[in-house]
Design a protein around this motif. Structure first.
Motif, PDB file in Angstrom:
ATOM      1  N   ARG A 125      -9.700   9.835   2.578  1.00  0.00           N
ATOM      2  CA  ARG A 125      -8.799  10.678   1.789  1.00  0.00           C
ATOM      3  C   ARG A 125      -8.224   9.836   0.658  1.00  0.00           C
ATOM      4  O   ARG A 125      -7.877   8.674   0.890  1.00  0.00           O
ATOM      5  N   PHE A 176       0.846  -1.206   0.000  1.00  0.00           N
ATOM      6  CA  PHE A 176       0.000   0.000   0.000  1.00  0.00           C
ATOM      7  C   PHE A 176       0.884   1.260   0.000  1.00  0.00           C
ATOM      8  O   PHE A 176       0.666   2.197  -0.772  1.00  0.00           O
ATOM      9  N   PHE A 203     -12.523   3.712  -8.022  1.00  0.00           N
ATOM     10  CA  PHE A 203     -13.279   2.818  -7.132  1.00  0.00           C
ATOM     11  C   PHE A 203     -14.272   3.615  -6.274  1.00  0.00           C
ATOM     12  O   PHE A 203     -15.463   3.296  -6.196  1.00  0.00           O
ATOM     13  N   TRP A 204     -13.786   4.698  -5.654  1.00  0.00           N
ATOM     14  CA  TRP A 204     -14.661   5.451  -4.726  1.00  0.00           C
ATOM     15  C   TRP A 204     -15.792   6.148  -5.473  1.00  0.00           C
ATOM     16  O   TRP A 204     -16.924   6.184  -4.994  1.00  0.00           O
ATOM     17  N   ILE A 240     -13.505  -7.904  -4.741  1.00  0.00           N
ATOM     18  CA  ILE A 240     -13.105  -8.023  -3.328  1.00  0.00           C
ATOM     19  C   ILE A 240     -13.242  -6.679  -2.605  1.00  0.00           C
ATOM     20  O   ILE A 240     -13.756  -6.599  -1.494  1.00  0.00           O
ATOM     21  N   VAL A 257      -6.725   4.681  -9.662  1.00  0.00           N
ATOM     22  CA  VAL A 257      -7.389   3.406  -9.340  1.00  0.00           C
ATOM     23  C   VAL A 257      -8.337   3.590  -8.151  1.00  0.00           C
ATOM     24  O   VAL A 257      -9.515   3.217  -8.205  1.00  0.00           O
ATOM     25  N   GLY A 258      -7.813   4.206  -7.098  1.00  0.00           N
ATOM     26  CA  GLY A 258      -8.623   4.429  -5.905  1.00  0.00           C
ATOM     27  C   GLY A 258      -9.778   5.384  -6.201  1.00  0.00           C
ATOM     28  O   GLY A 258     -10.925   5.128  -5.827  1.00  0.00           O
ATOM     29  N   HIS A 289       1.645   4.055  -3.104  1.00  0.00           N
ATOM     30  CA  HIS A 289       1.497   5.504  -2.971  1.00  0.00           C
ATOM     31  C   HIS A 289       2.798   6.239  -3.277  1.00  0.00           C
ATOM     32  O   HIS A 289       2.785   7.281  -3.929  1.00  0.00           O
ATOM     33  N   LYS A 343     -17.165   5.150  -8.158  1.00  0.00           N
ATOM     34  CA  LYS A 343     -18.104   4.090  -8.515  1.00  0.00           C
ATOM     35  C   LYS A 343     -19.047   3.761  -7.363  1.00  0.00           C
ATOM     36  O   LYS A 343     -20.179   3.362  -7.562  1.00  0.00           O
ATOM     37  N   VAL A 366      -7.180  -1.508   1.103  1.00  0.00           N
ATOM     38  CA  VAL A 366      -6.313  -2.027   0.028  1.00  0.00           C
ATOM     39  C   VAL A 366      -6.573  -3.505  -0.275  1.00  0.00           C
ATOM     40  O   VAL A 366      -6.839  -4.294   0.622  1.00  0.00           O
ATOM     41  N   VAL A 367      -6.505  -3.803  -1.549  1.00  0.00           N
ATOM     42  CA  VAL A 367      -6.547  -5.191  -2.026  1.00  0.00           C
ATOM     43  C   VAL A 367      -5.255  -5.370  -2.819  1.00  0.00           C
ATOM     44  O   VAL A 367      -4.892  -4.495  -3.619  1.00  0.00           O
ATOM     45  N   ASN A 387      -4.074   9.114  -7.443  1.00  0.00           N
ATOM     46  CA  ASN A 387      -4.478   7.701  -7.333  1.00  0.00           C
ATOM     47  C   ASN A 387      -5.734   7.422  -8.180  1.00  0.00           C
ATOM     48  O   ASN A 387      -6.853   7.398  -7.692  1.00  0.00           O
ATOM     49  N   ARG A 391      -6.994  -7.766  -7.626  1.00  0.00           N
ATOM     50  CA  ARG A 391      -7.947  -6.675  -7.894  1.00  0.00           C
ATOM     51  C   ARG A 391      -8.916  -6.997  -9.024  1.00  0.00           C
ATOM     52  O   ARG A 391      -8.692  -7.894  -9.810  1.00  0.00           O
TER      53      ARG A 391
HETATM   54  C1  COA Z   1      -9.205   0.466  -4.716  1.00  0.00           C
HETATM   55  C2  COA Z   1      -9.086  -1.052  -4.488  1.00  0.00           C
HETATM   56  C3  COA Z   1      -9.143  -1.361  -3.013  1.00  0.00           C
HETATM   57  C4  COA Z   1     -10.232  -1.739  -5.228  1.00  0.00           C
HETATM   58  O1  COA Z   1     -10.146  -3.126  -4.969  1.00  0.00           O
HETATM   59  P1  COA Z   1     -10.754  -4.195  -6.001  1.00  0.00           P
HETATM   60  O2  COA Z   1     -10.795  -5.511  -5.307  1.00  0.00           O
HETATM   61  O3  COA Z   1     -10.049  -4.106  -7.306  1.00  0.00           O
HETATM   62  O4  COA Z   1     -12.245  -3.621  -6.159  1.00  0.00           O
HETATM   63  P2  COA Z   1     -13.468  -4.179  -7.007  1.00  0.00           P
HETATM   64  O5  COA Z   1     -13.061  -5.367  -7.809  1.00  0.00           O
HETATM   65  O6  COA Z   1     -14.629  -4.334  -6.094  1.00  0.00           O
HETATM   66  O7  COA Z   1     -13.778  -2.925  -7.917  1.00  0.00           O
HETATM   67  C5  COA Z   1     -13.076  -2.750  -9.105  1.00  0.00           C
HETATM   68  C6  COA Z   1     -13.040  -1.272  -9.409  1.00  0.00           C
HETATM   69  O8  COA Z   1     -11.930  -0.646  -8.710  1.00  0.00           O
HETATM   70  C7  COA Z   1     -11.200   0.182  -9.621  1.00  0.00           C
HETATM   71  N1  COA Z   1      -9.958  -0.534 -10.009  1.00  0.00           N
HETATM   72  C8  COA Z   1      -9.442  -1.619  -9.395  1.00  0.00           C
HETATM   73  N2  COA Z   1      -8.276  -1.979  -9.988  1.00  0.00           N
HETATM   74  C9  COA Z   1      -8.081  -1.110 -10.985  1.00  0.00           C
HETATM   75  C10 COA Z   1      -7.034  -0.950 -11.943  1.00  0.00           C
HETATM   76  N3  COA Z   1      -5.975  -1.777 -11.985  1.00  0.00           N
HETATM   77  N4  COA Z   1      -7.139   0.067 -12.830  1.00  0.00           N
HETATM   78  C11 COA Z   1      -8.187   0.904 -12.799  1.00  0.00           C
HETATM   79  N5  COA Z   1      -9.223   0.811 -11.889  1.00  0.00           N
HETATM   80  C12 COA Z   1      -9.141  -0.183 -10.998  1.00  0.00           C
HETATM   81  C13 COA Z   1     -12.115   0.340 -10.831  1.00  0.00           C
HETATM   82  O9  COA Z   1     -13.066   1.325 -10.508  1.00  0.00           O
HETATM   83  C14 COA Z   1     -12.755  -1.023 -10.864  1.00  0.00           C
HETATM   84  O10 COA Z   1     -13.954  -1.052 -11.584  1.00  0.00           O
HETATM   85  P3  COA Z   1     -13.932  -1.586 -13.104  1.00  0.00           P
HETATM   86  O11 COA Z   1     -13.252  -2.901 -13.077  1.00  0.00           O
HETATM   87  O12 COA Z   1     -15.384  -1.631 -13.453  1.00  0.00           O
HETATM   88  O13 COA Z   1     -13.155  -0.553 -13.873  1.00  0.00           O
HETATM   89  C15 COA Z   1      -7.743  -1.593  -5.067  1.00  0.00           C
HETATM   90  O14 COA Z   1      -7.645  -1.228  -6.408  1.00  0.00           O
HETATM   91  C16 COA Z   1      -6.529  -1.084  -4.337  1.00  0.00           C
HETATM   92  O15 COA Z   1      -6.127  -1.654  -3.344  1.00  0.00           O
HETATM   93  N6  COA Z   1      -5.913  -0.023  -4.857  1.00  0.00           N
HETATM   94  C17 COA Z   1      -4.670   0.478  -4.288  1.00  0.00           C
HETATM   95  C18 COA Z   1      -4.887   1.089  -2.928  1.00  0.00           C
HETATM   96  C19 COA Z   1      -5.928   2.166  -2.982  1.00  0.00           C
HETATM   97  O16 COA Z   1      -5.996   2.957  -3.886  1.00  0.00           O
HETATM   98  N7  COA Z   1      -6.745   2.183  -1.921  1.00  0.00           N
HETATM   99  C20 COA Z   1      -7.678   3.239  -1.715  1.00  0.00           C
HETATM  100  C21 COA Z   1      -6.918   4.317  -1.051  1.00  0.00           C
HETATM  101  S1  COA Z   1      -7.918   5.670  -0.632  1.00  0.00           S
END
Ligand code: COA
Length: 170
Positions: free
Chosen positions: A126, A21, A137-138, A103, A133-134, A25, A140, A93-94, A131, A99
Motif C-alpha cells: 500500500r 517513517f 520508486f514502486w 539502497i 517519492v514512494g 507519512h 520504477k 524505508v530508507v 507519497n 536515499r
Molecule cells: C522509497 C524509498 C525506500 C526508496 O529508497 P532509495 O534508497 O532512495 O531507493 P533507490 O535509490 O534504489 O531508488 C531511487 C528512486 O526512488 C525514488 N526516490 C527516492 N528518493 C526520492 C526523492 N527524494 N524524491 C523523489 N523520488 C525519490 C525515485 O524513484 C528514485 O529514482 P530516481 O533517483 O531515478 O528519480 C525511500 O525514498 C523512502 O524511504 N521513502 C520514504 C518511505 C516510503 O515512501 N516508503 C515506501 C512506502 S510504501
C-alpha cells in the motif's frame, strides 16, 4: 553498507527509523498522525514479525547504524479467490539522508530473493496517495495500481444530520 535479516538486537534501531517513517507519512497526510502508544504497538508488531516463519525483517546497516529496514510477509487472500497467497511488503524505508543511492533497490532485491522459494506469483503493498517519492520508486520497479481506496471526511455530513434531527424535535 550491508543488508541482513534482522534480529532482536536490531529492534531499537529499527524503531528509530520507523519513527522517521511515521513522521514522513504524517507530514504528507495528517491522517497518519500516530497516538502516544504507537511505538509500543509497533514494537509488538516487529517482534511478532521477527518470530514468524511467514515474515522476514531486513535491516540496512551503514556505518554501524540502521539506515533502513523492510518487513515482508507471505499473506493470504480471502478464501474466494483462485490465487491463495501473495507477497506483502508492509514496511519499506530508507532514511532520508541515504536515499537515491540504490539502497532501496537492493533492499527490494533481498525481499524478492526471500519470496522466491515461497511460490508466490504476486507482490502487493500500500502506498499513500500523496507519497510521490514512494510512488515513483514502486512505479520504477514495475508496480501498478489495482485498487483505489477512497475516503470522505464525514464530520460535516454527520453534523448536518444532527442539526436536522434537532430541528425536527424542536
Ligand atoms: C522509497 C524509498 C525506500 C526508496 O529508497 P532509495 O534508497 O532512495 O531507493 P533507490 O535509490 O534504489 O531508488 C531511487 C528512486 O526512488 C525514488 N526516490 C527516492 N528518493 C526520492 C526523492 N527524494 N524524491 C523523489 N523520488 C525519490 C525515485 O524513484 C528514485 O529514482 P530516481 O533517483 O531515478 O528519480 C525511500 O525514498 C523512502 O524511504 N521513502 C520514504 C518511505 C516510503 O515512501 N516508503 C515506501 C512506502 S510504501
Amino acid at each position: 553498507m550491508e543488508i541482513v535479516p534482522a534480529s532482536e538486537s536490531h529492534v531499537r534501531g529499527i524503531t528509530e527509523v520507523w519513527k522517521e517513517f511515521t513522521d514522513f507519512h504524517r507530514d504528507i497526510d495528517p491522517f497518519f498522525t500516530t497516538r502516544e502508544d504507537a511505538q509500543a504497538e509497533f514494537d509488538k508488531y516487529l517482534r511478532t514479525a521477527l518470530e514468524s516463519k511467514d515474515s522476514r525483517v531486513f535491516v540496512v546497516l551503514g556505518g554501524g547504524n540502521i539506515v533502513g529496514y523492510a518487513i515482508a510477509q507471505i499473506a493470504k487472500y480471502p478464501p474466494v479467490f483462485k490465487r491463495e497467497i501473495y507477497g506483502y511488503i508492509t514496511d519499506f524505508v530508507v532514511k532520508a539522508s541515504h536515499r537515491r543511492r540504490g539502497i532501496g533497490t537492493e533492499l527490494l532485491q533481498k525481499i524478492y530473493d526471500w519470496f522466491k522459494p515461497s511460490g508466490i506469483d504476486r507482490i502487493e503493498l500500500r502506498v499513500a496517495a500523496q507519497n510521490e517519492v514512494g510512488y515513483s520508486f514502486w512505479r520504477k520497479h514495475g508496480f501498478q495500481d489495482y485498487i483505489h481506496v477512497l475516503y470522505k471526511p464525514f464530520e460535516e455530513e454527520r453534523t448536518k444530520d444532527e442539526g436536522q434531527k434537532r430541528t425536527v424535535a424542536e
